[in-house]
Each structure stands twice: as structure tokens, then as C-alpha cells.
Design a protein around this motif. Structure first.
Motif, PDB file in Angstrom:
ATOM      1  N   GLN A 166       0.821  -1.195   0.000  1.00 27.16           N
ATOM      2  CA  GLN A 166       0.000   0.000   0.000  1.00 27.16           C
ATOM      3  C   GLN A 166       0.865   1.260   0.000  1.00 27.16           C
ATOM      4  OE1 GLN A 166      -2.596  -0.443   3.349  1.00 27.16           O
ATOM      5  NE2 GLN A 166      -3.625  -2.211   2.481  1.00 27.16           N
ATOM      6  N   ASN A 167       2.142   1.145   0.337  1.00 26.13           N
ATOM      7  CA  ASN A 167       3.041   2.287   0.358  1.00 26.13           C
ATOM      8  C   ASN A 167       3.589   2.633  -1.013  1.00 26.13           C
ATOM      9  OD1 ASN A 167       2.788   2.624   3.120  1.00 26.13           O
ATOM     10  ND2 ASN A 167       4.448   1.206   3.560  1.00 26.13           N
ATOM     11  N   LEU A 168       3.415   1.778  -1.992  1.00 25.43           N
ATOM     12  CA  LEU A 168       3.946   2.026  -3.321  1.00 25.43           C
ATOM     13  C   LEU A 168       3.159   3.148  -3.978  1.00 25.43           C
ATOM     14  CD1 LEU A 168       6.069   0.944  -5.329  1.00 25.43           C
ATOM     15  CD2 LEU A 168       4.262  -0.446  -6.324  1.00 25.43           C
ATOM     16  N   LYS A 169       3.877   4.143  -4.453  1.00 28.62           N
ATOM     17  CA  LYS A 169       3.253   5.286  -5.115  1.00 28.62           C
ATOM     18  C   LYS A 169       3.472   5.134  -6.617  1.00 28.62           C
ATOM     19  CE  LYS A 169       4.411   8.129  -1.157  1.00 28.62           C
ATOM     20  NZ  LYS A 169       5.498   7.438  -0.477  1.00 28.62           N
ATOM     21  N   VAL A 170       2.405   4.818  -7.344  1.00 26.38           N
ATOM     22  CA  VAL A 170       2.496   4.586  -8.785  1.00 26.38           C
ATOM     23  C   VAL A 170       1.769   5.704  -9.518  1.00 26.38           C
ATOM     24  CG1 VAL A 170       1.982   3.010 -10.686  1.00 26.38           C
ATOM     25  CG2 VAL A 170       2.553   2.091  -8.427  1.00 26.38           C
ATOM     26  N   THR A 171       2.470   6.327 -10.448  1.00 27.30           N
ATOM     27  CA  THR A 171       1.864   7.319 -11.325  1.00 27.30           C
ATOM     28  C   THR A 171       1.861   6.729 -12.730  1.00 27.30           C
ATOM     29  OG1 THR A 171       2.675   9.151  -9.983  1.00 27.30           O
ATOM     30  CG2 THR A 171       2.054   9.657 -12.260  1.00 27.30           C
ATOM     31  N   GLU A 172       0.672   6.460 -13.223  1.00 26.58           N
ATOM     32  CA  GLU A 172       0.537   5.958 -14.590  1.00 26.58           C
ATOM     33  C   GLU A 172       0.413   7.180 -15.494  1.00 26.58           C
ATOM     34  OE1 GLU A 172      -2.134   2.618 -16.853  1.00 26.58           O
ATOM     35  OE2 GLU A 172      -2.015   2.564 -14.675  1.00 26.58           O
ATOM     36  N   ILE A 173       1.315   7.270 -16.470  1.00 24.37           N
ATOM     37  CA  ILE A 173       1.396   8.471 -17.298  1.00 24.37           C
ATOM     38  C   ILE A 173       1.789   8.072 -18.711  1.00 24.37           C
ATOM     39  CG2 ILE A 173       3.797   8.851 -16.573  1.00 24.37           C
ATOM     40  CD1 ILE A 173       3.199  11.892 -16.622  1.00 24.37           C
ATOM     41  N   ASN A 174       1.219   8.730 -19.717  1.00 29.39           N
ATOM     42  CA  ASN A 174       1.597   8.383 -21.091  1.00 29.39           C
ATOM     43  C   ASN A 174       2.963   8.990 -21.412  1.00 29.39           C
ATOM     44  OD1 ASN A 174       1.330  10.989 -22.520  1.00 29.39           O
ATOM     45  ND2 ASN A 174      -0.856  10.760 -22.169  1.00 29.39           N
ATOM     46  N   SER A 175       3.572   8.478 -22.437  1.00 29.22           N
ATOM     47  CA  SER A 175       4.952   8.850 -22.767  1.00 29.22           C
ATOM     48  C   SER A 175       5.115  10.336 -23.071  1.00 29.22           C
ATOM     49  CB  SER A 175       5.453   8.009 -23.942  1.00 29.22           C
ATOM     50  OG  SER A 175       4.592   8.164 -25.052  1.00 29.22           O
ATOM     51  N   ALA A 176       4.180  10.918 -23.800  1.00 32.33           N
ATOM     52  CA  ALA A 176       4.296  12.339 -24.153  1.00 32.33           C
ATOM     53  C   ALA A 176       4.246  13.218 -22.909  1.00 32.33           C
ATOM     54  CB  ALA A 176       3.192  12.726 -25.131  1.00 32.33           C
ATOM     55  N   ASP A 177       3.305  12.936 -22.014  1.00 32.13           N
ATOM     56  CA  ASP A 177       3.210  13.728 -20.783  1.00 32.13           C
ATOM     57  C   ASP A 177       4.414  13.498 -19.880  1.00 32.13           C
ATOM     58  OD1 ASP A 177       0.816  14.859 -21.570  1.00 32.13           O
ATOM     59  OD2 ASP A 177      -0.425  13.454 -20.425  1.00 32.13           O
ATOM     60  N   PHE A 178       4.886  12.259 -19.805  1.00 31.92           N
ATOM     61  CA  PHE A 178       6.064  11.976 -18.997  1.00 31.92           C
ATOM     62  C   PHE A 178       7.251  12.784 -19.513  1.00 31.92           C
ATOM     63  CE2 PHE A 178      10.050   9.877 -18.144  1.00 31.92           C
ATOM     64  CZ  PHE A 178       9.980   9.713 -16.763  1.00 31.92           C
ATOM     65  N   GLN A 226       9.299   0.720  -1.859  1.00 38.45           N
ATOM     66  CA  GLN A 226       8.478   1.743  -1.226  1.00 38.45           C
ATOM     67  C   GLN A 226       8.723   3.134  -1.795  1.00 38.45           C
ATOM     68  OE1 GLN A 226       8.562   1.474   3.028  1.00 38.45           O
ATOM     69  NE2 GLN A 226       8.025  -0.684   3.004  1.00 38.45           N
ATOM     70  N   GLY A 227       9.355   3.202  -2.945  1.00 42.10           N
ATOM     71  CA  GLY A 227       9.608   4.493  -3.570  1.00 42.10           C
ATOM     72  C   GLY A 227       8.484   4.901  -4.500  1.00 42.10           C
ATOM     73  N   LYS A 228       8.811   5.792  -5.405  1.00 46.50           N
ATOM     74  CA  LYS A 228       7.866   6.327  -6.387  1.00 46.50           C
ATOM     75  C   LYS A 228       8.086   5.599  -7.710  1.00 46.50           C
ATOM     76  CE  LYS A 228       5.458   9.932  -8.207  1.00 46.50           C
ATOM     77  NZ  LYS A 228       4.067   9.647  -8.340  1.00 46.50           N
ATOM     78  N   VAL A 229       6.994   5.188  -8.355  1.00 46.24           N
ATOM     79  CA  VAL A 229       7.065   4.496  -9.634  1.00 46.24           C
ATOM     80  C   VAL A 229       6.296   5.286 -10.687  1.00 46.24           C
ATOM     81  CG1 VAL A 229       6.464   2.392 -10.910  1.00 46.24           C
ATOM     82  CG2 VAL A 229       7.209   2.228  -8.525  1.00 46.24           C
ATOM     83  N   TYR A 230       6.955   5.536 -11.806  1.00 46.39           N
ATOM     84  CA  TYR A 230       6.265   6.074 -12.980  1.00 46.39           C
ATOM     85  C   TYR A 230       6.086   4.915 -13.951  1.00 46.39           C
ATOM     86  CZ  TYR A 230       7.021  10.867 -11.476  1.00 46.39           C
ATOM     87  OH  TYR A 230       7.003  12.049 -10.776  1.00 46.39           O
TER      88      TYR A 230
END
Length: 144
Positions: A23-35, A112-116
Motif C-alpha cells: 500500500q506504500n507504493l506510489k504509482v503514477t501511470e502516465i503516457n509517454s508524451a506527458d512523462f 516503497q519508492g515512487k514508480v512512474y
């Protein structure tokens, strides 16, 4: 019999604690252009790992600069992810999204870090004409 009950309780507690960690995993789903538009600086940051979940042969043809190949379909993928996901931020991608979603599932068990998560994968990256490493054999085939 008492030892078996204790073992079952221990396994249950470990499973619960693994669930709490995920539950601590921070996932940001983002398309390639916005990333690329908003986070291109992460691609050259030493505190960020870029993880390519495709096969080695796919990776050899083309990949995002600086990416580390971890074929998520191989049996050692979890160990490789543990070795590489040591930075506060990781970026994961594959061709479309299946393998990178599998990587996120594995990461959720320990990281437990940030994932894109690049939602449109390398296909979107390529379609948006974003910078890629391409093998010379691929480049020469495109020139023909």
C-alpha cells in the motif's frame, strides 16, 4: 500440532505485512508524451532507475536511453528488480503495458519508492518521436 498452528499464524502475519507494504507504493501511470514533457529530467537523474520489462532481444533493438533490461517474464525477474530498484524513483515500461504492470505488481511486494509507469510503453514513446537508443542494424534497416 501447536508448531503447525504457529507456523500458519506466522505465514498469515507475513502475508499481511507484505500487503501493508504494497500500500506504500506510489504509482503514477502516465503516457509517454506527458512523462517526457513534465519529467524528462528524470531520465538523466542518478537517483532514478529506468527499467525496461521486455525481452533482451527487444531491448537490443531499441530502448529508452539509460534503461536497464529486466525481462519480467523470466523466473529471476523478482530478484533482478530487487537488485535494481534501489533508488527513490523508478520508471517502468515495456512495449504496451502488460509487462510493466507485472513489474509494478512485483515491485509492490518490496519497493516503497515512487514508480512512474509509462502507460503507452515504448510503442507510444516511438509514436511520439521521443529519443530512443536504436541498434545500428535497426537504423540501417530503416534507411533501406
Amino acid at each position: 500440532m501447536m508448531a503447525m498452528k504457529s507456523y500458519i499464524v506466522l505465514v498469515y502475519i507475513l502475508c499481511l505485512s507484505a500487503g501493508i507494504k504494497s500500500q506504500n507504493l506510489k504509482v503514477t501511470e502516465i503516457n509517454s508524451a506527458d512523462f517526457y514533457k513534465n519529467h524528462a529530467n528524470l531520465l538523466t537523474n542518478e537517483k532514478v532507475k529506468i527499467l525496461d520489462g521486455r525481452t533482451d532481444s527487444m531491448y537490443q533493438i531499441q530502448h529508452i536511453y539509460g534503461a536497464i533490461n529486466i525481462d519480467v517474464d523470466l523466473c529471476n525477474a523478482s530478484e533482478r528488480l530487487k537488485q535494481e530498484a534501489t533508488t527513490p524513483v523508478v520508471v517502468v515500461y515495456c512495449t504496451t503495458n502488460r509487462r510493466s504492470s507485472d513489474m509494478v505488481k512485483i515491485l509492490s511486494t518490496f519497493y516503497q519508492g515512487k514508480v512512474y509507469l509509462i502507460s503507452d510503453g515504448l510503442r507510444g514513446w516511438s509514436n511520439n518521436d521521443l529519443p530512443l537508443f536504436q541498434s545500428s542494424s535497426t537504423m540501417s534497416m530503416q534507411e533501406e
